[in-house]
Design an enzyme around this catalytic site. Sequence first.
Site, PDB file in Angstrom:
ATOM      1  N   HIS A  73      -3.315  11.061  -7.773  1.00  4.52           N
ATOM      2  CA  HIS A  73      -2.601  10.019  -7.021  1.00  4.52           C
ATOM      3  C   HIS A  73      -2.103   8.916  -7.951  1.00  4.52           C
ATOM      4  O   HIS A  73      -2.874   8.061  -8.391  1.00  4.52           O
ATOM      5  CB  HIS A  73      -3.595   9.435  -6.000  1.00  4.52           C
ATOM      6  CG  HIS A  73      -2.987   8.491  -5.017  1.00  4.52           C
ATOM      7  ND1 HIS A  73      -3.493   8.336  -3.750  1.00  4.52           N
ATOM      8  CD2 HIS A  73      -1.945   7.640  -5.094  1.00  4.52           C
ATOM      9  CE1 HIS A  73      -2.781   7.439  -3.089  1.00  4.52           C
ATOM     10  NE2 HIS A  73      -1.832   6.998  -3.902  1.00  4.52           N
ATOM     11  N   HIS A  75       1.710   6.530  -9.102  1.00  3.38           N
ATOM     12  CA  HIS A  75       3.102   6.174  -8.805  1.00  3.38           C
ATOM     13  C   HIS A  75       3.838   6.016 -10.122  1.00  3.38           C
ATOM     14  O   HIS A  75       3.574   5.073 -10.878  1.00  3.38           O
ATOM     15  CB  HIS A  75       3.145   4.872  -7.992  1.00  3.38           C
ATOM     16  CG  HIS A  75       2.409   4.976  -6.689  1.00  3.38           C
ATOM     17  ND1 HIS A  75       3.016   5.412  -5.527  1.00  3.38           N
ATOM     18  CD2 HIS A  75       1.113   4.747  -6.372  1.00  3.38           C
ATOM     19  CE1 HIS A  75       2.120   5.438  -4.548  1.00  3.38           C
ATOM     20  NE2 HIS A  75       0.951   5.036  -5.028  1.00  3.38           N
ATOM     21  N   LEU A  76       4.745   6.945 -10.397  1.00  2.00           N
ATOM     22  CA  LEU A  76       5.523   6.859 -11.648  1.00  2.00           C
ATOM     23  C   LEU A  76       6.846   6.135 -11.425  1.00  2.00           C
ATOM     24  O   LEU A  76       7.567   5.822 -12.375  1.00  2.00           O
ATOM     25  CB  LEU A  76       5.762   8.259 -12.228  1.00  2.00           C
ATOM     26  CG  LEU A  76       4.495   9.020 -12.653  1.00  2.00           C
ATOM     27  CD1 LEU A  76       4.844  10.394 -13.208  1.00  2.00           C
ATOM     28  CD2 LEU A  76       3.691   8.229 -13.670  1.00  2.00           C
ATOM     29  N   ASN A 107       6.774   8.107  -2.975  1.00  2.00           N
ATOM     30  CA  ASN A 107       7.471   6.891  -2.503  1.00  2.00           C
ATOM     31  C   ASN A 107       8.401   6.321  -3.567  1.00  2.00           C
ATOM     32  O   ASN A 107       8.311   5.161  -3.963  1.00  2.00           O
ATOM     33  CB  ASN A 107       6.485   5.833  -1.993  1.00  2.00           C
ATOM     34  CG  ASN A 107       5.469   5.375  -3.029  1.00  2.00           C
ATOM     35  OD1 ASN A 107       5.256   6.046  -4.040  1.00  2.00           O
ATOM     36  ND2 ASN A 107       4.841   4.246  -2.781  1.00  2.00           N
ATOM     37  N   HIS A 192      -2.489   8.693   3.759  1.00  2.00           N
ATOM     38  CA  HIS A 192      -2.777   7.281   3.522  1.00  2.00           C
ATOM     39  C   HIS A 192      -3.225   6.760   4.885  1.00  2.00           C
ATOM     40  O   HIS A 192      -2.393   6.535   5.766  1.00  2.00           O
ATOM     41  CB  HIS A 192      -1.484   6.603   3.036  1.00  2.00           C
ATOM     42  CG  HIS A 192      -1.509   5.117   3.021  1.00  2.00           C
ATOM     43  ND1 HIS A 192      -1.388   4.374   1.872  1.00  2.00           N
ATOM     44  CD2 HIS A 192      -1.614   4.206   4.024  1.00  2.00           C
ATOM     45  CE1 HIS A 192      -1.422   3.087   2.156  1.00  2.00           C
ATOM     46  NE2 HIS A 192      -1.556   2.954   3.468  1.00  2.00           N
ATOM     47  N   ASP A 324      -4.550   5.842  -8.151  1.00  2.00           N
ATOM     48  CA  ASP A 324      -3.533   5.127  -7.363  1.00  2.00           C
ATOM     49  C   ASP A 324      -2.789   4.134  -8.278  1.00  2.00           C
ATOM     50  O   ASP A 324      -2.456   3.018  -7.863  1.00  2.00           O
ATOM     51  CB  ASP A 324      -4.144   4.423  -6.147  1.00  2.00           C
ATOM     52  CG  ASP A 324      -3.079   4.003  -5.134  1.00  2.00           C
ATOM     53  OD1 ASP A 324      -1.888   4.320  -5.331  1.00  2.00           O
ATOM     54  OD2 ASP A 324      -3.436   3.350  -4.134  1.00  2.00           O
ATOM     55  N   HIS A 328       3.760  -2.680 -11.010  1.00  2.00           N
ATOM     56  CA  HIS A 328       4.770  -3.577 -10.422  1.00  2.00           C
ATOM     57  C   HIS A 328       5.320  -4.501 -11.506  1.00  2.00           C
ATOM     58  O   HIS A 328       4.687  -4.685 -12.557  1.00  2.00           O
ATOM     59  CB  HIS A 328       4.151  -4.408  -9.296  1.00  2.00           C
ATOM     60  CG  HIS A 328       3.853  -3.608  -8.062  1.00  2.00           C
ATOM     61  ND1 HIS A 328       4.829  -3.060  -7.262  1.00  2.00           N
ATOM     62  CD2 HIS A 328       2.667  -3.233  -7.504  1.00  2.00           C
ATOM     63  CE1 HIS A 328       4.274  -2.402  -6.257  1.00  2.00           C
ATOM     64  NE2 HIS A 328       2.960  -2.476  -6.381  1.00  2.00           N
TER      65      HIS A 328
HETATM   66  O1  DOR Z   1      -1.678  -0.823  -3.297  1.00  2.00           O
HETATM   67  C1  DOR Z   1      -0.934   0.127  -3.091  1.00  2.00           C
HETATM   68  N1  DOR Z   1       0.229   0.285  -3.769  1.00  2.00           N
HETATM   69  N2  DOR Z   1      -1.251   0.995  -2.126  1.00  2.00           N
HETATM   70  C2  DOR Z   1      -0.409   1.961  -1.735  1.00  2.00           C
HETATM   71  O2  DOR Z   1      -0.771   2.693  -0.852  1.00  2.00           O
HETATM   72  C3  DOR Z   1       0.939   2.082  -2.332  1.00  2.00           C
HETATM   73  C4  DOR Z   1       0.964   1.492  -3.678  1.00  2.00           C
HETATM   74  C5  DOR Z   1       2.363   1.289  -4.226  1.00  2.00           C
HETATM   75  O3  DOR Z   1       3.189   2.206  -4.097  1.00  2.00           O
HETATM   76  O4  DOR Z   1       2.615   0.233  -4.806  1.00  2.00           O
END
Ligand code: DOR
Length: 460
Positions: A73, A75-76, A107, A192, A324, A328
Site C-alpha cells: 500500500h 502512493h506514487l 488514486n 479503505h 501507506d 505531499h
Molecule cells: O492519510 C491518507 N493519505 N490516507 C489515505 O487513505 C489516502 C492517503 C493519500 O492518498 O494521501
Amino acid sequence: MNKEAVSLLISGGHIIDPSQGIDQVSDLIIAQGKIVQIGGTAISSPSFSVILSKAKNLDATGLVICPGFMDLHCHLREPGFEDKETIATGTEAAAIGGFAVVCCMANTEPPLDNAAAVSWVKRKASKDSLVAVLPVGCITKGRKGEELTDMAELAEAGVVAFSDDGNPVASSQLMRRALEHGRDLGLPIIDHCEDKTLSDNGIMNEGRMSAELGLKGIPAAAEEVMVARDLNLAKLTRARLHIAHVSTKGSVELIRRAKKEGAPVTAEVTPHHLTLTEERIAREPPDKSFDTNAKVNPPLRTKEDIEALVKGLRDGVIDAIATDHAPHTPADKNCGLERAAFGISGFETAFGCLMSLVHQGEISLTQLISKLTCEPAKVIGRNGELGTLRAGSPANITILDANREWVVDSRKFASKGKNTPYDGCRFRGKVMATIVNGRIVYIDDSLPCPTLSLEGRGRG
Ligand code: DOR
C-alpha cells in the site's frame, strides 16, 4: 543506469527467511537476477565454482539478510500529482526503505480505472523505477463509488488487487458485486474502511484529546462499521477481502472473530499506527501549535489501540505491515490543520520505527520480517516468488543492521514528500542495502563492499 544483474556472493550474514523457516548464519549466492542457493557446504562444491569465479563478494558479517520487503500500500502519485511524488522519486525512497516490491494505489489523476492507465504506469515504472511496481486498479470508475470498473480488463492489464483507496465503497450492494468479480478473477479487494457520514470531515481521533483541543474527531466507529460490513460481505461472497490500514482495537476484534469463523480476510497495519498515538498531533508547550505531519487518515489513535494492533500482529490477526506512503507538498501541509492534507511519507522511516517494537520486546525480528515479506506476498497470492529467498525466485533481498542508530532528517529524503512526524527521531535499526532482481538499487555509504560495482546511489 546499468541494468545488469550482478552475480553476488553475500557472505557471513544472518539469514532470516520466514517463508522457509530459515534462521542461520550462512552465505547466499545470486546470479542472473535469481536466488541460486543459500549456504551450507553446497556453496563450496565444484558445481558452484563457475558462478563463484564471476561473483562479486559482499561481506555481510554482523548484518541480517532477508527477502526484499514488499509494501502492499503506497502512493506514487504519478500520473497527475508529480509535484508530490513521481515513480522515480517514490521508488528511490522505497529502495532506501528496503522495499523491493511496492503495490501502488489507484488514486492518481487520471485514476487507475482502465487498462490504458494501468499500462501507462507499468511502462513508466519499467523505465523509471528502481523497484518492482505492482499497480492496484480502482474498484469503481473515477473512484466515485457509483459504477464498477471493467475489473476483468484491469486484471488482464496486470493489476494485483482492486481498491478505491482514500475512498470507501459506500454502497454495500456495489461492494458485494466487486467482491464477487474479484473472487472470480482470483484477486483481492482492498477496502479503505471509513463511513464518511461518521468521519464527517474530522481531523483527528475522536476522544478526550480531540475534546480538549477543540478539534473535530473521527470516531473509531467510522472505521469499525465498515470493517463489520465488509467482513459480512466477505462471508457472504466467499471472496478475498483485505482491510487496509487497520487503526482501532475494535477493528482488530472484528477481524479476529471473522478469521475464527473462516472468513477469507486479511488485514494490514501501518508503521505509524503501530508507533504513534493521537497526542503526536499537538506539539509540546510552549509551541502549542499542531503538527500537520501527524494528520493522517485513519487518524493516529490511542495507546490501547496500539496495544491491540501489536497483539494482532503477534497472533496473526493482522497479516502484513504496509506503509501507506502518502507524500505531499510543503504547501499541502504548511497550512492550518483543517486544510492540511492527510498522509505521512513513510517509506524511509518504516523499518527504523518498526524496530522500536523489536527492541522493546513487543515482536521478534523474525515476526517483523515476515509481516514485511512473505505475509504481504500471500495477500496478493504471489508468495511462490515474492517475499522469499527460495532458490529460483527473483533475487529480491534486503540487508539490515538491527542495531545501527541513525537520526531521521526529512531534508535528506529521496521522496519529494518531506511530511513525516518522525523528523529528528533517533532510530535503532537501519536498512543497509536493497537488491531487486539481482540489481543493487540501494546501498548504505558505510557498507564495506570494495568488490562491488554499485548501480544505486549511496546514502548515509
Ligand atoms: O492519510 C491518507 N493519505 N490516507 C489515505 O487513505 C489516502 C492517503 C493519500 O492518498 O494521501
